[in-house]
Motif scaffolding. Sequence first.
Motif, short mmCIF file in Angstrom:
data_model
loop_
_atom_site.label_atom_id
_atom_site.label_comp_id
_atom_site.label_asym_id
_atom_site.label_seq_id
_atom_site.Cartn_x
_atom_site.Cartn_y
_atom_site.Cartn_z
N GLU A 1 0.83 -1.21 0.00
CA GLU A 1 0.00 0.00 0.00
C GLU A 1 0.86 1.26 0.00
O GLU A 1 0.53 2.25 -0.64
CB GLU A 1 -0.98 0.00 1.17
N LYS B 1 1.04 6.27 -6.94
CA LYS B 1 -0.20 6.96 -7.28
C LYS B 1 -0.04 8.48 -7.12
O LYS B 1 -0.53 9.25 -7.94
CB LYS B 1 -1.33 6.44 -6.39
N SER C 1 0.73 3.95 -2.87
CA SER C 1 0.46 5.33 -2.51
C SER C 1 1.50 6.27 -3.10
O SER C 1 1.17 7.32 -3.64
CB SER C 1 0.44 5.46 -0.98
#
Length: 144
Positions: free
Chosen positions: A68, A75, A72
């Motif tokens: 994640e 992204k 993150s």
Amino acid sequence: MSKRRRGERGTASLSTKKDASAYHIEFDNNMQPVGPNATHFSSCIGMYVRTRLPYQIDTKDLTTKHWEGFWSHLKGKWHLENDGPKGLVFEKAKKIATNWRSKLVTKYVNAGTTPFAKYKYLEREHWDAFVAEKTSPAFVVYVN
């Protein structure tokens, strides 16, 4: 400037300042990156795997928190609007991470050297544990 052999690339092209349009990426129906920045996006995935995921942890043992955090960062850098390509990016990143660990074993652990001269971003404090794992009798039996 040092000379590099053919096929050796550095991080220079990924570390230079780029305008916002250089971080616009499009995906086709299969969630494959397309367009003028597709190659740059794929290269960033490879660099982020090497610099953001811990090399001393086996790829299959990386936690959701690791993935994640990776997603993150990617992204945010690429201004991805949704999580549509997340699964495909993770598949690609897992292959890259596995190959990266394999390369470290082949080129450095088996040769009895360290990668820190070439890969300055690697954390030294984990190297001894990584080497111990990769030279353990259980690992040697598993590989052979």
